[in-house]
Motif scaffolding. Structure first.
Motif, PDB file in Angstrom:
ATOM      1  N   THR A   1       3.909  63.034  11.615  1.00  0.00           N
ATOM      2  CA  THR A   1       3.159  62.295  10.609  1.00  0.00           C
ATOM      3  C   THR A   1       3.922  61.040  10.208  1.00  0.00           C
ATOM      4  O   THR A   1       5.077  60.838  10.590  1.00  0.00           O
TER       5      THR A   1
ATOM      6  N   ARG B   1       4.456  61.414  18.921  1.00  0.00           N
ATOM      7  CA  ARG B   1       3.188  60.996  18.348  1.00  0.00           C
ATOM      8  C   ARG B   1       2.595  62.061  17.441  1.00  0.00           C
ATOM      9  O   ARG B   1       1.724  61.774  16.635  1.00  0.00           O
ATOM     10  N   ALA B   2       3.030  63.280  17.586  1.00  0.00           N
ATOM     11  CA  ALA B   2       2.522  64.357  16.750  1.00  0.00           C
ATOM     12  C   ALA B   2       3.137  64.332  15.359  1.00  0.00           C
ATOM     13  O   ALA B   2       2.682  65.025  14.476  1.00  0.00           O
TER      14      ALA B   2
ATOM     15  N   LYS C   1      -4.069  64.664   6.971  1.00  0.00           N
ATOM     16  CA  LYS C   1      -4.844  64.370   8.172  1.00  0.00           C
ATOM     17  C   LYS C   1      -5.545  63.021   8.089  1.00  0.00           C
ATOM     18  O   LYS C   1      -5.908  62.451   9.122  1.00  0.00           O
TER      19      LYS C   1
ATOM     20  N   CYS D   1       1.662  57.322  14.924  1.00  0.00           N
ATOM     21  CA  CYS D   1       1.927  58.632  14.320  1.00  0.00           C
ATOM     22  C   CYS D   1       0.659  59.468  14.437  1.00  0.00           C
ATOM     23  O   CYS D   1      -0.408  58.960  14.769  1.00  0.00           O
ATOM     24  N   SER D   2       0.774  60.747  14.137  1.00  0.00           N
ATOM     25  CA  SER D   2      -0.378  61.639  14.285  1.00  0.00           C
ATOM     26  C   SER D   2      -1.477  61.318  13.290  1.00  0.00           C
ATOM     27  O   SER D   2      -2.642  61.606  13.534  1.00  0.00           O
ATOM     28  N   ASN D   3      -1.129  60.734  12.157  1.00  0.00           N
ATOM     29  CA  ASN D   3      -2.133  60.435  11.139  1.00  0.00           C
ATOM     30  C   ASN D   3      -2.155  58.951  10.787  1.00  0.00           C
ATOM     31  O   ASN D   3      -2.428  58.574   9.641  1.00  0.00           O
TER      32      ASN D   3
END
Length: 380
Positions: free
Chosen positions: A89, A86-87, A119, A207-209
């Motif tokens: 992008t 999940r971290a 971000k 995803c992270s973003n």
């Protein structure tokens, strides 16, 4: 092993094991931390049973503790793996997935990798390589040609929506605004979600973003309204110059007709300007007595020659060099096979044609005022 065995059975348990085992922590736990002498003196059956139970219990407890620690480590490791996924992008997730090679190349070509790696949260409807293959077949082009398309960035941004939108948030009939500025209609029916003409085949890839929804088709934004100001011919220094407003936005046919006429006039003017110079020095057989300049049109046999040129030009324009709506304005083929009818050469021809028209107007106006032909006006 029977706990009610002969006296000294616990001693046997501890001392019959290999030396590596005897010195281990597990051996200490198995013997209850008692010295060998104490174990040897425990000769009564009751004490043997008690010590034996203590030893086995300690052994089982140690094993259970070890297993629990292993499970905790495994669970922790699993959670770390999920967090690591999940971290990533949106860009990293697409790169790591082997089904998005063309999409990744397109993002790199369009300079959008940094955008989907930042971000700011985005929702991306990601077409697979199979979806791109269908599009290439539909368009009849190669992947290289698609990547070289000037509209590539616009096509990619049509797949991107601001914010992180999970599939559970989408509603039937909803319209989402894309980063390209267009809108995608959402349709939900029969357990399937469609966005535009594409069907979501896998949803909610976190995803992270943001989030990725995998789709089975490449989404093509609707064509922008025809804009005359963006066409070939709007060049420096004036740019798009139409003070009387002849060309209307969205009227492609009208603009093409006007530009084709301008190109024809420019070509005639360039030949006329060249003729105004050449005729001062060159006379065709039978035209030796025809004066240079405008007099050539009003003096026989120059009059007959002008009439013949007029008729030939009419036949060429109406029957041979006819404008094809599928081609660019002024494109009547490439008889010399030079393959030079590209935007750069078109711009140069239009500019030269405009200069030719100004030149002819100047030559004719000067001759009317001075009576001198094109070369005489320059002092020759």
């Amino acid at each position: 092993m029977a706990l009610q065995s002969a006296p000294g059975s616990v001693f046997v348990l501890a001392n019959s094991a290999p030396s590596a085992f005897r010195g281990s922590a597990l051996a200490t736990a198995a013997t209850g931390g008692l010295a060998p002498a104490a174990l040897a003196d425990a000769s009564a059956p009751s004490s043997v049973s008690f010590v034996g139970l203590a030893a086995v219990g300690a052994t089982l407890a140690a094993a259970v503790s070890t297993r629990r620690r292993g499970q905790k480590l495994a669970e922790k490791s699993g959670r770390t793996a999920v967090v690591a996924r999940r971290a990533e992008t949106i860009a990293a997730t697409a790169i790591a997935n082997g089904n998005f090679t063309i999409l990744v190349k397109a993002l790199q070509k369009a300079g959008l990798v940094a955008t989907v790696s930042g971000k700011s949260p985005y929702t991306v409807f990601a077409p697979t390589d199979a979806a791109f293959a269908d599009l290439l077949k539909e368009l009849g082009c190669s992947a290289e040609q698609l990547l070289a398309n000037p509209d590539l960035k616009s096509i990619l941004l049509y797949h991107v929506v601001g914010g992180s939108t999970m599939s559970s948030s989408l509603k039937d009939g909803q319209k989402v605004t894309t980063a390209q500025g267009g809108q995608l209609a959402v349709q939900i029916a029969g357990g399937k979600v469609k966005v535009g003409r594409a069907t979501v085949t896998a949803a909610d890839v976190a995803c992270s973003n943001g989030v990725i929804h995998i789709v089975d088709k490449v989404l093509l934004p609707p064509a922008a309204p025809f804009d005359p100001a963006q066409q070939v011919g709007a060049g420096a220094p004036l740019g798009y110059f139409d003070p009387l407003g002849f060309s209307k936005k969205g009227d492609k046919a009208g603009f093409n007709n006007l530009q084709a006429s301008e190109i024809k006039h420019g070509r005639v003017a360039m030949m006329a300007a060249l003729g105004a110079v050449v005729q001062h020095y060159v006379k065709f057989p039978g035209f030796e007595d025809v004066p240079s300049g405008l007099g050539a049109v009003t003096t026989a046999p120059g009059t007959y020659g002008f009439a013949a040129l007029f008729l030939v030009s009419g036949v060429l324009e109406l029957a041979i060099w006819t404008q094809n709506d599928k081609k660019e304005p002024g494109n009547f083929g490439d008889p010399a096979g030079l393959n030079m009818y590209n935007p750069e050469m078109r711009q140069k021809e239009i500019n030269n044609g405009r200069m030719g028209m100004f030149s002819v107007i100047g030559i004719i106006g000067a001759e009317v005022l001075t009576g001198k032909d094109g070369m005489n006006q320059l002092g020759f």
